[in-house]
Design a protein around this motif. Structure first.
Motif, mmCIF file in Angstrom:
data_model
loop_
_atom_site.group_PDB
_atom_site.id
_atom_site.type_symbol
_atom_site.label_atom_id
_atom_site.label_comp_id
_atom_site.label_asym_id
_atom_site.label_seq_id
_atom_site.Cartn_x
_atom_site.Cartn_y
_atom_site.Cartn_z
ATOM 1 N N LYS A 60 0.831 -1.205 0.000
ATOM 2 C CA LYS A 60 0.000 0.000 0.000
ATOM 3 C C LYS A 60 0.866 1.257 0.000
ATOM 4 C CE LYS A 60 -3.753 -2.196 2.561
ATOM 5 N NZ LYS A 60 -4.470 -2.197 3.855
ATOM 6 N N THR A 61 1.981 1.207 0.720
ATOM 7 C CA THR A 61 2.887 2.361 0.766
ATOM 8 C C THR A 61 3.431 2.658 -0.627
ATOM 9 O OG1 THR A 61 3.461 1.960 3.076
ATOM 10 C CG2 THR A 61 5.034 3.240 1.783
ATOM 11 N N PHE A 62 3.826 1.623 -1.351
ATOM 12 C CA PHE A 62 4.313 1.838 -2.724
ATOM 13 C C PHE A 62 3.192 2.354 -3.628
ATOM 14 C CE2 PHE A 62 7.900 -0.624 -1.286
ATOM 15 C CZ PHE A 62 8.955 0.004 -1.936
ATOM 16 N N LEU A 63 1.993 1.799 -3.493
ATOM 17 C CA LEU A 63 0.876 2.261 -4.316
ATOM 18 C C LEU A 63 0.535 3.721 -4.018
ATOM 19 C CD1 LEU A 63 -1.427 -0.879 -4.260
ATOM 20 C CD2 LEU A 63 -0.245 0.078 -6.246
ATOM 21 N N ALA A 64 0.721 4.134 -2.782
ATOM 22 C CA ALA A 64 0.391 5.506 -2.396
ATOM 23 C C ALA A 64 1.451 6.519 -2.828
ATOM 24 C CB ALA A 64 0.193 5.588 -0.879
ATOM 25 N N PRO A 84 -15.840 -3.044 -8.296
ATOM 26 C CA PRO A 84 -15.730 -1.578 -8.345
ATOM 27 C C PRO A 84 -15.792 -0.905 -6.968
ATOM 28 C CG PRO A 84 -17.141 -2.342 -10.109
ATOM 29 C CD PRO A 84 -16.818 -3.549 -9.264
ATOM 30 N N GLU A 85 -16.688 -1.372 -6.096
ATOM 31 C CA GLU A 85 -16.787 -0.754 -4.770
ATOM 32 C C GLU A 85 -15.558 -1.070 -3.907
ATOM 33 O OE1 GLU A 85 -19.443 -4.442 -4.879
ATOM 34 O OE2 GLU A 85 -19.179 -2.676 -6.123
ATOM 35 N N GLN A 86 -14.967 -2.260 -4.083
ATOM 36 C CA GLN A 86 -13.736 -2.602 -3.363
ATOM 37 C C GLN A 86 -12.579 -1.737 -3.854
ATOM 38 O OE1 GLN A 86 -13.862 -6.780 -4.504
ATOM 39 N NE2 GLN A 86 -14.010 -7.369 -2.346
ATOM 40 N N ARG A 87 -12.537 -1.536 -5.143
ATOM 41 C CA ARG A 87 -11.473 -0.717 -5.726
ATOM 42 C C ARG A 87 -11.581 0.735 -5.249
ATOM 43 N NH1 ARG A 87 -8.186 -2.038 -10.715
ATOM 44 N NH2 ARG A 87 -6.881 -0.212 -10.816
ATOM 45 N N GLU A 88 -12.804 1.247 -5.194
ATOM 46 C CA GLU A 88 -13.024 2.610 -4.708
ATOM 47 C C GLU A 88 -12.580 2.745 -3.252
ATOM 48 O OE1 GLU A 88 -13.803 6.506 -4.363
ATOM 49 O OE2 GLU A 88 -13.780 5.386 -6.238
ATOM 50 N N ALA A 89 -12.932 1.768 -2.432
ATOM 51 C CA ALA A 89 -12.521 1.784 -1.015
ATOM 52 C C ALA A 89 -10.999 1.726 -0.899
ATOM 53 C CB ALA A 89 -13.164 0.622 -0.265
ATOM 54 N N PHE A 90 -10.368 0.921 -1.758
ATOM 55 C CA PHE A 90 -8.908 0.796 -1.742
ATOM 56 C C PHE A 90 -8.267 2.124 -2.148
ATOM 57 C CE2 PHE A 90 -4.757 -0.828 -3.191
ATOM 58 C CZ PHE A 90 -4.419 -1.608 -2.099
ATOM 59 N N GLU A 91 -8.811 2.781 -3.160
ATOM 60 C CA GLU A 91 -8.278 4.080 -3.596
ATOM 61 C C GLU A 91 -8.433 5.125 -2.492
ATOM 62 O OE1 GLU A 91 -6.470 4.814 -6.197
ATOM 63 O OE2 GLU A 91 -6.703 2.896 -7.215
ATOM 64 N N GLN A 92 -9.532 5.072 -1.760
ATOM 65 C CA GLN A 92 -9.728 5.999 -0.639
ATOM 66 C C GLN A 92 -8.706 5.732 0.464
ATOM 67 O OE1 GLN A 92 -13.840 5.746 0.544
ATOM 68 N NE2 GLN A 92 -14.560 6.776 -1.302
ATOM 69 N N GLU A 93 -8.429 4.448 0.706
ATOM 70 C CA GLU A 93 -7.409 4.103 1.701
ATOM 71 C C GLU A 93 -6.039 4.642 1.279
ATOM 72 O OE1 GLU A 93 -5.514 0.276 4.088
ATOM 73 O OE2 GLU A 93 -6.986 -0.099 2.511
ATOM 74 N N GLN A 99 -1.978 11.144 2.938
ATOM 75 C CA GLN A 99 -2.181 12.243 3.875
ATOM 76 C C GLN A 99 -1.480 11.999 5.207
ATOM 77 O OE1 GLN A 99 -6.441 12.634 4.194
ATOM 78 N NE2 GLN A 99 -6.636 13.585 2.184
ATOM 79 N N LYS A 100 -1.547 10.762 5.705
ATOM 80 C CA LYS A 100 -1.064 10.467 7.050
ATOM 81 C C LYS A 100 0.370 9.925 7.096
ATOM 82 C CE LYS A 100 -5.753 9.602 8.678
ATOM 83 N NZ LYS A 100 -5.989 10.737 9.508
ATOM 84 N N GLY A 101 0.850 9.376 5.966
ATOM 85 C CA GLY A 101 2.216 8.867 5.929
ATOM 86 C C GLY A 101 2.416 7.546 6.638
#
Length: 162
Positions: A60-64, A84-93, A99-101
């Motif tokens: 997730k760190t690399f994706l972010a 699609p809803e899982q992907r949207e939740a993942f993009e929000q994460e 933002q938080k690092g």
């Protein structure tokens, strides 16, 4: 980089009583290149050379934080099965991680084993790698407010400023 951050990783492993990994980007995804095992008999599901999945805290760190062109093919290949809803939740994460690092993963590889990860940047704020603290679920924080998360964020700032 590895020589510079190794003392921080050892300290983090001792203070957290958890295993600590350092991963770098490869064309196949993030790969563990350094591992400090707090308990030699404890299998955290990775070893040096393991390519991590997107659901791991380091993934997730690399994706972010990694440049989009570098990760795009890997991201599409690895996330194509998501609804699609899982992907949207993942993009929000991922947005929250930016933002938080700090990134969290609950049992991404081995049952009962979770992780928290942070990015390592160079002086130009380019991602060099990701450090992950890996342990049993009850050892790993789930929010950034918890003491270990705060310590992880302090170490992250120290490493990236070094």
């Amino acid at each position: 980089v590895l020589g510079r951050i190794t003392p921080f990783l050892e300290t983090l492993s001792k203070k957290s009583n958890c295993s600590v990994t350092y991963s770098i980007w490869t064309e196949n995804g993030p790969m563990v290149i350094k591992l400090f095992n707090s308990n030699a008999g404890f299998n955290i599901g990775v070893q040096v050379g393991t390519v991590l999945p997107p659901a791991s805290s380091a993934g997730k760190t690399f994706l972010a934080f990694k440049e989009r062109h570098a990760i795009e093919d890997w991201k599409e290949k690895e996330l194509k099965e998501l609804l699609p809803e899982q992907r949207e939740a993942f993009e929000q994460e991922l947005q929250q991680i930016r933002q938080k690092g700090i990134s969290f993963a609950n049992e991404p590889i081995v049952q009962s084993v979770s992780s928290v990860s942070f990015p390592v940047f160079n002086y130009q704020k380019q991602l060099l790698g990701a450090v992950a603290v890996v342990g049993f679920n009850e050892q790993i924080p789930r929010t950034e407010e918890e003491p270990l998360s705060q310590y992880v964020k302090e170490i992250s700032k120290e490493i990236s400023a070094y």
